[in-house]
Design a protein around this motif. Structure first.
Motif, short mmCIF file in Angstrom:
data_model
loop_
_atom_site.label_atom_id
_atom_site.label_comp_id
_atom_site.label_asym_id
_atom_site.label_seq_id
_atom_site.Cartn_x
_atom_site.Cartn_y
_atom_site.Cartn_z
N ALA A 196 21.43 23.53 17.27
CA ALA A 196 21.23 23.37 18.56
C ALA A 196 19.76 23.66 19.28
O ALA A 196 19.37 22.91 19.95
CB ALA A 196 21.97 24.66 19.10
N TYR A 198 16.90 22.69 17.79
CA TYR A 198 16.26 21.55 17.54
C TYR A 198 16.72 20.62 18.66
O TYR A 198 15.78 19.89 19.07
CB TYR A 198 16.56 21.13 16.03
N ALA A 200 17.86 21.16 21.61
CA ALA A 200 17.21 21.47 22.73
C ALA A 200 15.95 20.83 22.97
O ALA A 200 15.48 20.54 24.03
CB ALA A 200 17.44 23.03 23.10
N LYS A 201 15.14 21.09 21.55
CA LYS A 201 13.93 20.69 21.79
C LYS A 201 13.78 18.76 21.96
O LYS A 201 12.77 18.35 22.58
CB LYS A 201 13.13 20.93 20.26
N LYS A 203 15.94 17.31 23.33
CA LYS A 203 16.26 17.06 24.77
C LYS A 203 15.00 17.20 25.75
O LYS A 203 14.71 16.35 26.38
CB LYS A 203 17.35 17.91 25.39
N ALA A 204 14.35 18.27 25.48
CA ALA A 204 13.26 18.70 26.25
C ALA A 204 12.08 17.79 26.36
O ALA A 204 11.49 17.49 27.14
CB ALA A 204 12.74 20.24 26.07
N LYS A 224 26.26 16.50 15.16
CA LYS A 224 27.39 17.20 15.72
C LYS A 224 26.61 18.28 16.80
O LYS A 224 27.27 18.05 17.98
CB LYS A 224 27.75 18.16 14.58
N ASP A 228 27.52 17.77 20.86
CA ASP A 228 27.90 19.00 21.37
C ASP A 228 27.19 19.37 23.03
O ASP A 228 27.64 19.35 23.84
CB ASP A 228 28.00 20.29 20.63
N ALA A 229 25.68 19.16 22.58
CA ALA A 229 24.82 19.25 23.82
C ALA A 229 24.88 18.21 24.70
O ALA A 229 24.01 18.33 25.84
CB ALA A 229 23.50 19.63 23.46
N GLY A 230 25.68 17.04 24.39
CA GLY A 230 25.51 16.02 25.29
C GLY A 230 24.26 15.18 25.22
O GLY A 230 23.93 14.50 26.06
N GLN B 3 15.19 24.36 30.13
CA GLN B 3 15.04 24.56 28.84
C GLN B 3 14.85 26.18 28.18
O GLN B 3 15.27 26.36 27.48
CB GLN B 3 13.66 23.77 28.56
N ILE B 6 18.40 27.29 28.30
CA ILE B 6 19.01 26.73 27.26
C ILE B 6 18.76 27.54 25.91
O ILE B 6 19.53 27.74 25.18
CB ILE B 6 18.94 25.06 27.10
N ASN B 10 20.78 29.39 23.66
CA ASN B 10 20.99 29.13 22.14
C ASN B 10 20.94 30.17 21.35
O ASN B 10 21.50 30.78 20.06
CB ASN B 10 20.15 27.92 21.67
N ARG B 164 24.33 20.29 28.30
CA ARG B 164 25.84 20.88 28.27
C ARG B 164 25.67 21.76 27.19
O ARG B 164 25.01 21.89 26.34
CB ARG B 164 26.66 19.72 27.63
N PRO B 166 28.23 23.56 24.75
CA PRO B 166 29.64 23.35 24.21
C PRO B 166 30.57 24.53 24.34
O PRO B 166 30.14 25.67 24.24
CB PRO B 166 29.40 22.78 23.03
N ARG B 169 30.81 27.12 21.20
CA ARG B 169 29.79 28.09 21.20
C ARG B 169 29.92 29.15 22.18
O ARG B 169 30.00 30.38 21.96
CB ARG B 169 28.25 27.37 21.65
#
Ligand SMILES: Nc1ncnc2c1ncn2[C@@H]1O[C@H](COP(=O)(O)OP(=O)(O)OP(=O)(O)O)[C@@H](O)[C@H]1O
Ligand SMILES: Nc1ncnc2c1ncn2[C@@H]1O[C@H](COP(=O)(O)OP(=O)(O)OP(=O)(O)O)[C@@H](O)[C@H]1O
Ligand SMILES: CC(C)C[C@H](N)C(=O)O
Ligand SMILES: [Mg+2]
Ligand SMILES: [Mg+2]
Lengths: 387, 343, 235, 469, 277
Positions: A196, A198, A200-201, A203-204, A224, A228-230, B3, B6, B10, B164, B166, B169
């Motif tokens: 997750a 990574y 997020a990174k 995504k950013a 995966k 999950d994070a879209g 960010q 998030i 996380n 998103r 999930p 989580r």
């Protein structure tokens, strides 16, 4: 040479992290050997001698010794370039120190370009396409994908991953200087459970495409977590087809995961038959096409050399052109790197044209582009010492 | 902004997952003094058992039954094997769990095969818990569930970004907090906690005072394993259910338990969060020591002394930070962050 | 004589392979204080442990007519036997209060004794209620064990060398404590080294030697019998 | 805080100590031959290296080292022998910590591994001509490397003891392992660093090219290092190390710093581990990250324990078993990890003194001339146990065959017999064999236990009597 | 508290051991509250006091097991507070423990040999064989004979009986030849007869040394001590000859108690080590 039995030691992991891959591959080699035993150019009989190396270079050397004791003269291995390096080194020394007992090493999947460049050896023949070749094909494909603007590189922090990153950046600068590398990560091999952060990174960074050489759970967990994070990006991979990964990719990854390899799941013709037979027999996928290369190459070379003596066969293999499941291929003389076509395929639902269901998921790798051998061919710096 | 949020989310959720994994380990360690090297194996076993059960009875039933079954297996192991080794001291105890981890791994592979099994979360866990929306005009907002595409589809001049979170989580975080509460109650509100701690040093005396020590120890071990299995049920569907899943978490949970303070529940919690954040937040920093030095005028470049070390970015080093922290903590505060005993 | 509470007949006990008790027979009546005397290594502690089910024993130990041999220690404790070991065995990491709390048997209703009774008996413990028991002084630990066992509300309490390491003043207190137990109808089996206190508080004295009972009689008889004292108690 | 009240891992060597009363009387540390004769005058403690028993044992050891490669001549066997020799040094070095110092280390491969890296770099420097060192001395460079890193890292590690120590070693092990992939400059990345041991002039015709020449080099190192490590147990430091293991607190009150004792022992252990690493580098001619990995550290711990950490010679047995299990067993069967796990569990449960513990127990019985009586019991035990093992192995092998070797059909070969893994008869036969074997085993076990108990009782009595004299 | 400048050891200090205003706090509770004690070389001092008065704590402070909160401790005029236990031991102070604290898996002989190694200058040697260190071996043998364990020479300490372990405990304490010896309840758990033998033993082995001992057995205290220090609530309330201490009403009140103690003490005086009944 007719009627002789040729033992091929298969030195790869049957326990530990890579055991699933190893288990699949040992079946592949045994299966293909059987196919070739029904009839081959040299009229020899192949016997695969599987030895578990636990993915360890040191253990592989033991395995090599054990194989040599059993009278084996042909060795194949592919999982892990570190093992390959150790084997090349050991075989060079062995052949030098034990004339008359030479051993030939047929590398089926270890893709470190060094193996046919700075570390190249007369006794080593590579049947897979190396990282640089695959990257050549991949970037050629990406060059034409206009929607690619920002690419994120995420790789395992070991030689293979580092090389994927390096070759990608080199090729990109040549072919698509406009595309930006939005970010780059190297994460430890097979230790990350939670991708997750990574994701997020990525995504950013605003990337629309991810290029990764990851394999095994490092790839599945990445995809995966992205789902999950879209995170809606495309993944360009090397190893999406390796055992276990397709199952984990499932429906969520359809249309978004691309793979570069010397085969797809739907090669048609005799290959389709082979895959179907393999599936009936083992309920598993035959994806290590280099197992076919291996026996095709050996039998042709033995026929040409009229001998099973590794020294003669090695000489015969140099520059040999032969027919394999993906077309006419050539064992390049200068560096012993097989020149073969490469394919870009995408993970999608099976359809009429692409009907092979990978790992019984109902999904498959469908060809989107095929490149002839010359496209992905890369130069070599190999200064081969020939005996 | 989004960010940061998030990333924090996380980090926390990753920490809570670690807690879920290590709470059972702490329980067993604090109460029985056993460093259970097979803990991660029970985690894996939980995932696999739940996989089989949910194909048959559904996920909810598996969520309840798998921990019970695995807890029972743990209790059985305690009774038949660990108890014998207990007499001989800590090293044999530790080694027998070592041996068990091999056996569990092999047995799992025999039963379920060596490749990952397709364990998928049930429908209600497959969606998103909420979406963090950052848009130029409305700033940061949180929308329950999946945000409608029009919110994310850049409206007008500036693009909005949606991340998103999930459901798996979120569920994991919830269960983890539940575990914390349950354990805290068990340890502080029941006498069973006292009995176990007493039995740790003087089992005979505790028995002579009328406490059935062997049964209590069996229960504790079983519960610890059940907790691991519960973590496994959730971890299995959130990540992958595969034979390597035990090895991946194997050593990090020890780090958590030690950093937090051996045998302290609060410590395990704090340790989990700290490690969770430590594994997550540094990943966002792509700067290396070399960059830092260069920032302050030093000129560090390829070829200067120590370049191989200086060149490593924080993001790359993130995975080893927990171990670094472990070593530092043990040197400077061997009790751990919240621990009371120093051994 | 009073009603029989505990009867040992021909008890043998072993540590591993070494035979320590060679047929011990004794009995304790309800509400009685009996002291068990003897030299170091005579087997007194072992006798007590055998009753408690903490060493392997053969023979018969009857508690209110029920056989105890072969039962688990915690079951025996639940029958109403309390045990204060000679090496104290306090739970070092728990506080004084928690140690006392553990004396109460699992699942038991309220006993005859409350925490406050204990603190009244030994005010020193009250002061240290929230201290970890492991750092108590030797004497404080001794007090703690006595009280802890009492919290379990036993009908018979077996005390192994309670005055060990206590200041003379506290020894006196312990004597009071024993008398208090008797007043409340609790039987005591006192294992002692210090004849003074044993002779003073007990009603009957047993002397052990080489794993057997070698003398039984009242304190007065023991005082009178210098042979037994010479041979089995002193040099 | 008082040590006595904590479940301290430092006290845990107690742990390793065989708790069965029968074992308690076996002195720890010195090998069986080292019985010191009691004489009134203190002068009698003069060191006599050529005490007959001891001389015999050491000569036997030397002869064994000399002769084995002549008995097993295949190159695979010789590599295994080489690895055993190396393993013996490494395990003995590890046992300086575990068995003698009560330090449970989870990361000792760091020192053997780093020693290996230093050695391979030294070898490459020799090849490049920048270092003048005979190849036979390269392992010493490894030893110095191990010593250097042990001095560096051990300084912080040995400040603590017990669980804290164990956890620091775990953390450091992981750190070094991770670093090894991050710092390809020294560690050579994933591929590792390779070298060529055939370098420079031949000395007396020895190039170290052929495995057998290397074997004898390893054998010499093995013998010398074993001797040195044994000697260490006879020195003031060695003895104080035992004292630190047993009771670190008291050591401080008799004038010694426990930290210093631990630190010195740690460095010595690191030195020998480094030598083992250096030899291993010569043996494989390639060193990569694997050598510092947790798996390697774990094997040291497991196999030293299996061999018997309480006895000096235990790790030697452990090392031999280590190579057999990791190299040979995995060649023979796919179920090797399962067997390994089970063996560990059973050994811990039933023979916590390790193989050496069993040996010593029987030696004690033999010394009292009571072994003769037991041999029938042993025979029955061995026979039934073998039956049970065989039957269990058949079942396990058939299960594995069904799961993994589908390619070859249900027919499989087990010890020369062809079995049909899908056939009812094979399963019924195995099950029947297993059940009867188990039944008979239990009968003979009870019988044996009784005999054994009697023998022990007699010995105990005899010892009491002797003492009373 | 006091000047931090340590008085250099000049060897001419009139006291073997000095406690000057020693304080020790554990958290909030103060256990030692300004204890003051000056012991002359060669003197045998018994420390008595109620349970929990801080006697063992005092020993722990002197021997370096705990750090002092404030105050000073001097050994032969040299400050030793703040030093590590082993440093204090090397300066000539040695102690025993209330609960036997032995090297359980070493033999009796090895226990004693370990105890003499440092004082025999062996330090951390790993280049010498123990068996060649005749001086150390002879000393260990000598101590073993003194404590009468020569028959048990090769037994592991863990297999000794209680009394033997106590003897070994004392043996380890005196083996190094320290000039100042602290014994914490050396006769605890022993029968009268053994106690008697033991006091004799202690007398012998501490001949010419400075001895501090904690005891609750008045027989031992009055039989062994030249002077008695009474510690109550972390303070030394009396430090005098046995007779004077017994007569001290404060001591009676705080420690000895009335009837029983009088009886005991009287008994102890009447027949210092005799039969109790
Ligand atoms: N755990 C043990 N293992 C072996 N022998 C033991 C054990 N405990 C006691 N013994 C032996 O059993 C005998 C009797 O011991 P016991 O403790 O019952 O004596 P005691 O009369 O209570 O003496 P003490 O004054 O020492 O408390 C002694 O010879 C002792 O050495
Ligand atoms: N580490 C510690 N932390 C807190 N309190 C402590 C600590 N050590 C000792 N104490 C307290 O200090 C007091 C004095 O203890 P100490 O052991 O010195 O008593 P003592 O005089 O030796 O008594 P006894 O004669 O009963 O052995 C006790 O009340 C004890 O609880
Ligand atoms: C087969 C692959 C998954 C492994 C890959 N060839 C590697 O270099 O590690
Ligand atoms: Mg006793
Ligand atoms: Mg005290």
């Amino acid at each position: 040479q007719k009627g002789e039995t040729v033992k091929v030691a298969w030195i790869d992991p049957l326990s530990g992290l890579m055991a699933p891959v190893g288990q699949n591959q040992v079946k592949s080699f045994q299966f293909i050997a059987e196919q070739f035993n029904k009839g081959n150019a040299a009229g020899v009989k192949f016997e695969v001698v599987p030895i578990d190396n636990k993915l360890s270079p040191a253990e592989s050397l033991n395995a090599l010794k054990s194989a040599i004791d059993q009278g084996v003269r042909y060795v194949t291995q592919g999982n892990g370039s570190s093992v390959a390096l150790a084997l090349i080194d050991a075989i060079n020394k062995h052949n030098e120190r034990n004339p008359g007992k030479e051993v030939v090493y047929l590398n089926h999947s270890a893709v470190d370009p060094d193996l046919t460049n700075s570390k190249c050896s007369y006794w080593h023949f590579r049947l897979d396409a190396d990282t640089s070749m695959k990257m050549e094909a991949l970037t050629t494909f990406m060059k034409d994908q206009k929607d690619i603007q920002k690419v994120y590189l995420i790789n395992q922090n070991y030689s293979h991953g580092q090389q994927v990153a390096k070759y990608f950046k080199d090729a990109l600068a040549r072919k698509r200087p406009d595309v930006q590398v939005a970010g780059e990560d190297l994460h430890p091999l097979a230790q990350v459970r939670d991708f997750a952060p990574y994701v997020a990174k990525i995504k950013a960074s605003g990337a629309d495409t991810v290029v990764t050489g990851n394999w095994g759970s490092d790839l599945t967990l990445l995809v995966k977590a992205a789902n999950d994070a879209g995170l809606n990006v495309k993944f360009y991979t090397y190893y999406a087809g390796v055992t276990g990964t397709p199952t984990a990719l499932g429906a969520a990854a359809a249309g978004r995961v691309f793979q570069v390899a010397y085969a797809t799941s739907n090669m048609g013709g005799a290959t389709a038959k082979l895959m179907a037979d393999f599936k009936t027999k083992f309920n598993d996928d035959w994806y290590t096409g280099s197992s076919y290369h291996l026996f095709a190459l050996l039998s042709d070379a033995m026929a040409k050399a009229k001998s099973t003596d590794p020294v003669k066969v090695a000489a015969a293999m140099e520059g040999l052109k032969f027919k394999s499941f993906n077309g006419e291929v050539e064992m390049r003389k200068t560096d012993h790197q097989l020149q073969q076509p490469l394919f870009i395929s995408v993970w999608q639902k099976t359809d009429a044209k692409n009907n092979y269901s990978v790992e019984n998921t109902g999904y498959t790798f469908a060809e989107v582009k095929a490149y002839d051998a010359y496209v992905s061919s890369t130069p070599t710096s190999c200064q081969m010492k020939r005996p | 902004m989004d960010q940061i949020l998030i990333n924090l989310l996380n980090g926390f959720s990753s920490g809570l997952l670690l807690f879920m994994l290590s709470s059972g380990l702490t329980l067993i360690f604090s109460m029985m003094g056993v460093l259970n090297f097979a803990h991660a194996s029970f985690y894996m076993l939980g995932a696999y058992v739940a996989y089989s059960l949910s194909n048959w009875l559904g996920f909810t039933a598996a969520l309840v039954l798998a921990p019970l079954i695995v807890g029972g297996l743990g209790a059985l192991f305690e009774r038949t094997a660990l108890r014998r080794a207990h007499k001989f001291g800590h090293v044999p105890e530790l080694l027998i769990t070592f041996g068990l981890s091999y056996v569990v791994l092999e047995v799992v592979q025999l039963i379920w095969g060596r490749t990952p099994v397709p364990a998928v979360p049930p429908a209600w866990l497959q969606s998103s818990a909420f979406t963090v929306v950052q848009s130029a005009q409305h700033g940061l907002s949180i929308v329950a569930g999946v945000a409608p595409p029009e919110m994310c589809q850049s409206a007008g001049e500036a693009a909005a970004s949606c991340s998103r979170f999930p459901m798996t989580r979120a569920f994991m975080m919830l269960v983890s907090l539940g575990m914390l509460l349950a354990l805290w109650l068990l340890l502080t509100r029941t006498r069973i906690g006292l009995v176990i701690q007493a039995a740790l040093t003087h089992p005979e005396m505790a028995e002579a005072l009328g406490h059935n020590v062997p049964r209590v120890l069996m229960l504790v071990f079983g519960s610890g394993c059940a907790l691991a299995a519960l973590a496994g049920v959730i971890g299995g569907v959130t990540f992958v259910t595969e034979p390597a899943m035990a090895a991946v978490v194997g050593s990090i949970i020890f780090v958590v338990v030690v950093v937090g303070g051996m045998g302290s529940l609060a410590g395990a919690f704090v340790g989990s969060i700290v490690i969770g954040l430590l594994q997550t937040l540094p990943l966002t920093v792509d700067a290396s020591l070399a960059d830092l030095f260069n920032r302050f005028g030093a000129s560090v470049h390829e070829g200067s002394r120590g370049w191989p070390l200086l060149r490593i970015t924080l993001a790359q080093a993130a995975p080893i930070l927990p171990y670094l922290l472990l070593v530092l903590i043990l040197i400077f505060r061997p009790k751990g962050l919240m621990g009371t005993r120093e051994e | 004589m009073t009603k029989e509470l505990l009867q040992l007949s021909n008890v043998h006990a072993y540590y591993g392979k070494s035979h320590v008790l060679h047929g011990v027979s004794l009995n304790i009546g309800e509400g009685e204080i009996v002291s068990l005397l003897g030299r170091n290594g005579a087997g007194r502690s072992t006798t007590v442990k055998a009753i408690m089910g903490l060493v392997d024993a053969q023979g018969s130990v009857k508690w209110r007519g029920r056989e105890l041999v072969g039962r688990k220690a915690f079951e025996i404790a639940h029958e109403g036997i309390g045990y204060v070991p000679e090496n104290r065995d306090i739970f070092p990491r728990l506080t004084v209060g928690q140690n006392l709390l553990l004396g109460v048997k699992s699942g038991n209703k309220k006993g005859r004794w409350s925490l406050d009774d204990m603190f009244k008996l030994f005010p020193r413990l009250k002061e240290r209620e929230h201290t970890a028991a492991g750092v108590l002084s030797g004497g404080e630990q001794q007090m703690l064990t006595l009280c802890r066992t009492l919290m379990g509300d036993p009908d018979l309490i077996m005390i192994d060398e309670p005055t060990e390491g206590l200041a003379p003043k506290i020894v006196e207190l312990v004597a009071d404590y024993l008398r208090e137990l008797k007043r409340r109808g609790i039987s005591v089996l006192l294992v002692e080294q210090k004849l003074t206190i044993a002779l003073e508080v007990s009603e009957r004295c047993l002397v052990m030697g080489h794993g057997r009972i070698v003398f039984e009689g009242s304190p007065a008889e023991l005082k009178a019998n210098s042979n037994v004292r010479k041979e089995w108690l002193e040099v | 805080m008082s040590m006595a009240v904590q479940p301290d891992m430092a006290a845990s060597p107690a742990a390793i100590r065989p708790a069965a009363p029968v074992l308690a009387a076996v002195p720890s540390g010195p090998p069986p031959v080292a019985t010191v004769r009691r004489q009134p005058s203190p002068r009698s403690y003069h060191f006599k290296p050529w005490n007959v028993g001891r001389a015999l044992i050491w000569s036997l050891f030397a002869v064994t080292l000399l002769v084995v490669p002549l008995l097993w001549t295949t190159s695979f066997a010789q590599t295994m022998l080489c690895q055993m020799g190396i393993g013996i040094i490494a395990c003995l070095a590890y046992n300086i910590l575990l068995g003698q110092g009560g330090m449970l280390s989870f990361g000792h491969a760091v020192y053997s591994g780093l020693g290996g890296f230093v050695a391979i770099h030294a070898l490459n420097a020799v090849s490049a001509g920048s270092l003048h060192l005979p190849v036979s001395l390269v392992p010493i460079a490894g030893g110095l490397g191990g010593l250097f890193f042990a001095a560096l890292l051990g300084y912080v590690t040995t400040k603590k003891s017990g669980t804290t120590f164990a956890m620091i070693t775990l953390g450091l092990g992981e750190l070094v392992w991770s670093m090894s992939l991050m710092l390809p400059e020294f560690f050579g990345g994933e591929g590792g660093v390779s070298g060529n041991r055939v370098v420079g002039e031949k000395v007396f015709g020895i190039s170290f090219g052929p495995q057998i020449q290397l074997y004898y080099l390893i054998a010499v190192y093995c013998f010398v290092c074993t001797g040195l490590m044994f000697a260490l147990t006879r020195t003031p430091l060695g003895r104080m190390l035992n004292a630190v293991r047993d009771n670190p607190e008291r050591v401080e009150f008799i004038g010694y710093s426990t930290q210093r004792v631990r630190y010195l022992a740690f460095m010595i252990s690191g030195f020998f581990a480094g030598i083992a690493g250096g030899l291993s580098a010569l043996n494989t001619e390639i060193v990569n990250a694997e050598v510092v990995g947790a798996a390697r550290s774990g094997s040291y711990l497991l196999f030293v324990f299996l061999g018997g950490a309480t006895f000096f010679f235990g790790p030697i047995i452990g090392a031999v078993l280590m190579v057999v299990a990791l190299v040979l067993l995995s060649e023979l069967t796919q179920a090797w990890l399962l067997y390994l796990g089970l063996v560990f569990m059973f050994m811990v449960m039933f023979a916590p003194g390790g193989v050496a513990g069993l040996v010593m127990m029987n030696l004690r019985v033999a010394a009292h001339g009571k072994l003769g009586r037991l041999w029938t019991g042993y025979l029955a035990l061995a026979g039934t146990a073998a039956t049970v093992l065989l039957a269990a192995a058949v079942c396990i092998e058939m299960v594995y065959h069904l799961r993994l070797n589908e390619a070859l059909g249900p027919q499989m070969n087990f010890l020369g017999v062809t079995l049909d893994a899908k056939g009812l008869d094979a399963w019924c036969g195995a099950a029947l064999l297993l059940l009867t074997g188990a039944g008979l085993f239990e009968v003979s076990r009870r019988h044996f236990a009784q005999q054994w108990g009697e023998a022990q009782e007699e010995i105990e009595r005899e010892m009491k009597r002797r003492e009373a004299l | 508290m006091s000047s931090s400048v340590a008085v250099s050891s000049n060897g001419s200090s009139p006291y073997a051991l000095e406690l000057l205003g020693a304080h020790k706090r554990f958290g909030l509770t103060e256990i030692i509250r300004g204890a003051q004690l000056q012991v002359k070389p060669g003197e045998r001092v018994a420390i008595i006091g109620p349970n929990g008065a801080g006697k063992s704590t005092l020993f722990n402070l002197i021997s370096g097991r705990f750090g002092l909160s404030s105050g000073e401790i001097r050994l032969h005029g040299e400050r030793i507070d703040g030093l590590k236990p082993y440093e204090i031991n090397r300066r000539g102070l040695s102690r025993s423990f209330q609960v036997s604290n032995l090297f359980t898996r070493l033999s009796v002989f090895e226990n004693l040999r370990c105890a003499v190694l440092w004082s025999m200058g062996q330090r951390y040697a790993f280049w010498r064989f123990l068996s060649n260190q005749h001086e150390a071996n002879a000393r260990a043998e000598e101590v073993m004979q003194m404590i009468k364990l020569d028959k048990r020479r090769d037994q592991l300490a863990m297999n000794l009986t209680y009394a033997e372990q106590r003897a070994l405990e004392i043996g380890i304490t005196i083996a190094g030849g320290s000039s100042v010896i602290l014994l914490d309840e050396p006769t605890a758990g022993m029968s009268k007869s053994e106690t008697k033998r033991f006091i004799q033993l202690i007398r012998e082995v501490t001949e010419g040394k400075t001895l501090l001992t904690v005891e609750h057995d008045m027989g031992v205290v009055f039989g062994l001590a030249d002077r008695i220090a009474v510690l109550v609530y972390g303070e030394v309330i009396a430090f005098d000859t046995p007779d004077a201490v017994r007569a001290n009403p404060r001591v009676q009140e705080a420690y000895l108690g009335s009837v029983l103690a009088d009886h005991q003490a009287a008994e102890a005086v009447a027949q210092p080590m005799g039969c109790a009944a």
